[in-house]
Write a protein that holds these residues in place. Structure first.
Motif, PDB file in Angstrom:
ATOM      1  N   SER A 196       0.806  -1.219   0.000  1.00 47.66           N
ATOM      2  CA  SER A 196       0.000   0.000   0.000  1.00 47.66           C
ATOM      3  C   SER A 196       0.837   1.266   0.000  1.00 47.66           C
ATOM      4  O   SER A 196       0.342   2.343  -0.288  1.00 47.66           O
ATOM      5  CB  SER A 196      -0.930   0.011   1.216  1.00 47.66           C
ATOM      6  OG  SER A 196      -0.155  -0.075   2.398  1.00 47.66           O
ATOM      7  N   GLU A 197       2.118   1.124   0.332  1.00 51.67           N
ATOM      8  CA  GLU A 197       2.983   2.298   0.322  1.00 51.67           C
ATOM      9  C   GLU A 197       3.473   2.565  -1.095  1.00 51.67           C
ATOM     10  O   GLU A 197       3.608   1.648  -1.898  1.00 51.67           O
ATOM     11  CB  GLU A 197       4.172   2.086   1.245  1.00 51.67           C
ATOM     12  CG  GLU A 197       3.793   1.938   2.711  1.00 51.67           C
ATOM     13  CD  GLU A 197       4.991   1.700   3.600  1.00 51.67           C
ATOM     14  OE1 GLU A 197       4.791   1.482   4.800  1.00 51.67           O
ATOM     15  OE2 GLU A 197       6.123   1.736   3.088  1.00 51.67           O
ATOM     16  N   TYR A 201      -3.445  -4.319 -14.049  1.00 45.13           N
ATOM     17  CA  TYR A 201      -3.985  -3.116 -14.675  1.00 45.13           C
ATOM     18  C   TYR A 201      -3.164  -1.912 -14.230  1.00 45.13           C
ATOM     19  O   TYR A 201      -2.607  -1.891 -13.134  1.00 45.13           O
ATOM     20  CB  TYR A 201      -5.445  -2.893 -14.257  1.00 45.13           C
ATOM     21  CG  TYR A 201      -6.418  -3.861 -14.878  1.00 45.13           C
ATOM     22  CD1 TYR A 201      -6.536  -5.161 -14.398  1.00 45.13           C
ATOM     23  CD2 TYR A 201      -7.216  -3.479 -15.956  1.00 45.13           C
ATOM     24  CE1 TYR A 201      -7.422  -6.057 -14.976  1.00 45.13           C
ATOM     25  CE2 TYR A 201      -8.110  -4.365 -16.538  1.00 45.13           C
ATOM     26  CZ  TYR A 201      -8.195  -5.649 -16.035  1.00 45.13           C
ATOM     27  OH  TYR A 201      -9.077  -6.537 -16.613  1.00 45.13           O
ATOM     28  N   ARG A 202      -3.198  -0.894 -15.075  1.00 43.29           N
ATOM     29  CA  ARG A 202      -2.606   0.394 -14.735  1.00 43.29           C
ATOM     30  C   ARG A 202      -3.734   1.404 -14.574  1.00 43.29           C
ATOM     31  O   ARG A 202      -4.673   1.433 -15.386  1.00 43.29           O
ATOM     32  CB  ARG A 202      -1.659   0.853 -15.842  1.00 43.29           C
ATOM     33  CG  ARG A 202      -1.205   2.304 -15.704  1.00 43.29           C
ATOM     34  CD  ARG A 202      -0.326   2.743 -16.822  1.00 43.29           C
ATOM     35  NE  ARG A 202      -0.063   4.179 -16.707  1.00 43.29           N
ATOM     36  CZ  ARG A 202       1.106   4.746 -17.008  1.00 43.29           C
ATOM     37  NH1 ARG A 202       2.110   3.995 -17.478  1.00 43.29           N
ATOM     38  NH2 ARG A 202       1.254   6.044 -16.862  1.00 43.29           N
ATOM     39  N   GLN A 203      -3.640   2.250 -13.540  1.00 45.01           N
ATOM     40  CA  GLN A 203      -4.644   3.299 -13.364  1.00 45.01           C
ATOM     41  C   GLN A 203      -3.955   4.637 -13.123  1.00 45.01           C
ATOM     42  O   GLN A 203      -3.151   4.771 -12.201  1.00 45.01           O
ATOM     43  CB  GLN A 203      -5.597   2.979 -12.199  1.00 45.01           C
ATOM     44  CG  GLN A 203      -6.750   3.971 -12.100  1.00 45.01           C
ATOM     45  CD  GLN A 203      -7.777   3.576 -11.061  1.00 45.01           C
ATOM     46  OE1 GLN A 203      -7.491   2.844 -10.119  1.00 45.01           O
ATOM     47  NE2 GLN A 203      -9.014   4.056 -11.230  1.00 45.01           N
ATOM     48  N   ALA A 245       2.319   5.537 -12.001  1.00 46.80           N
ATOM     49  CA  ALA A 245       0.872   5.295 -11.976  1.00 46.80           C
ATOM     50  C   ALA A 245       0.588   4.353 -10.813  1.00 46.80           C
ATOM     51  O   ALA A 245       1.499   3.930 -10.107  1.00 46.80           O
ATOM     52  CB  ALA A 245       0.387   4.664 -13.279  1.00 46.80           C
ATOM     53  N   THR A 246      -0.688   4.034 -10.630  1.00 42.86           N
ATOM     54  CA  THR A 246      -1.064   2.993  -9.678  1.00 42.86           C
ATOM     55  C   THR A 246      -1.306   1.704 -10.444  1.00 42.86           C
ATOM     56  O   THR A 246      -1.975   1.712 -11.479  1.00 42.86           O
ATOM     57  CB  THR A 246      -2.328   3.389  -8.892  1.00 42.86           C
ATOM     58  OG1 THR A 246      -2.046   4.545  -8.105  1.00 42.86           O
ATOM     59  CG2 THR A 246      -2.780   2.259  -7.969  1.00 42.86           C
ATOM     60  N   HIS A 300       1.121   2.392  -5.699  1.00 37.56           N
ATOM     61  CA  HIS A 300       1.442   3.632  -6.396  1.00 37.56           C
ATOM     62  C   HIS A 300       2.936   3.635  -6.715  1.00 37.56           C
ATOM     63  O   HIS A 300       3.764   3.607  -5.805  1.00 37.56           O
ATOM     64  CB  HIS A 300       1.069   4.823  -5.529  1.00 37.56           C
ATOM     65  CG  HIS A 300       1.281   6.143  -6.208  1.00 37.56           C
ATOM     66  ND1 HIS A 300       0.933   6.386  -7.511  1.00 37.56           N
ATOM     67  CD2 HIS A 300       1.814   7.309  -5.744  1.00 37.56           C
ATOM     68  CE1 HIS A 300       1.231   7.621  -7.835  1.00 37.56           C
ATOM     69  NE2 HIS A 300       1.773   8.215  -6.784  1.00 37.56           N
ATOM     70  N   LEU A 301       3.259   3.636  -7.980  1.00 35.27           N
ATOM     71  CA  LEU A 301       4.645   3.605  -8.439  1.00 35.27           C
ATOM     72  C   LEU A 301       5.071   4.989  -8.897  1.00 35.27           C
ATOM     73  O   LEU A 301       4.371   5.624  -9.696  1.00 35.27           O
ATOM     74  CB  LEU A 301       4.795   2.604  -9.590  1.00 35.27           C
ATOM     75  CG  LEU A 301       6.175   2.514 -10.248  1.00 35.27           C
ATOM     76  CD1 LEU A 301       7.206   1.985  -9.251  1.00 35.27           C
ATOM     77  CD2 LEU A 301       6.103   1.631 -11.479  1.00 35.27           C
TER      78      LEU A 301
END
Lengths: 114, 111
Positions: free
Chosen positions: B8-9, B36-38, B86-87, B106-107
């Motif tokens: 989650s970090e 998936y990418r968001q 992205a997330t 979150h990247l």
């Protein structure tokens, strides 16, 4: 090639009001889904449909209703809106039961209930 | 109950390095797993699917592994770029009942 189209993009509702979130796809997909996404949470399935005339409840169906009269359209109805329904709503479709080619998502409807 | 865990970090990676994201699940044996990418304010976009009988899947700079014994999938982005920020969501199949999604990681790729 529009994919999955959702309207409206944003909406503010007062408690107790009702509204319909529209979703249409032009890919001739049999399977359609409604998800909601709350901040910091995963997408939660509300309702899904495996074809025209067939719908079923997902994980969090309370307070919502759906219909699927055509392959293209899968509207989500909110009756008696509550603050707990403040969320971002995503409609998705897939060509196979297992979504083995992935789901195609719409751009979402951001709903605020005040 | 079924659980999907993603870090989650936020994950901070320097541009050019390989980013590795983890998806762990419990109480479930999915036939396949999707990533998936968001992007902010957008719907998720399908990236890759891997089946239970596949160990690894590649698509351009992306690689996914699936270890059904460990109940874990790893998602790698090689030669990472700021545009990869992205997330990233992991999702497990529930058959006709749709996909179960993790909360996402979150990247952030730093130049």
């Amino acid at each position: 090639n529009a994919g999955v189209t959702q309207t409206p993009k944003f909406r503010i509702l007062k408690i107790g009001q009702s509204m319909t979130l529209q979703c249409t796809q032009d890919m001739n997909h049999n399977y359609m889904y409604w998800y909601r996404q709350d901040p910091g949470m995963g997408l939660k399935l509300i309702y899904y449909s495996v074809g025209a005339g067939i719908t079923d409840k997902g994980e969090v169906p309370n307070g919502y209703n759906v219909s699927r009269s055509t392959t293209e359209d899968f509207p989500l109805r909110l009756e008696l809106a509550a603050p707990s329904q403040t969320s971002v709503y995503f409609c998705a479709s897939s060509s196979t039961e297992q979504g083995s080619y992935g789901y195609t998502f719409g751009s979402g409807t951001r709903l605020t209930v005040v | 109950s079924q659980k999907i865990e993603q870090n989650s970090e936020a994950l901070n990676i320097q541009e050019g390095k390989t980013a590795t994201l983890t998806c762990n699940y419990t109480n479930y044996s999915p036939a396949y797993l999707q990533w998936y990418r968001q992007d902010p304010g957008r719907g998720p976009v399908f990236l890759l699917l891997i089946r239970e009988n596949e160990k690894e899947k590649r698509k351009e700079r992306l690689k996914v592994t699936f270890d059904t014994t460990l109940k874990q999938s790893l998602f790698h982005i090689t030669a990472s770029q700021p545009a990869d920020s992205a997330t990233y969501l992991c999702a497990l199949d529930r058959g006709a009942d749709g996909l179960t999604f993790g909360k996402g990681t979150h990247l952030i790729i730093q130049p």
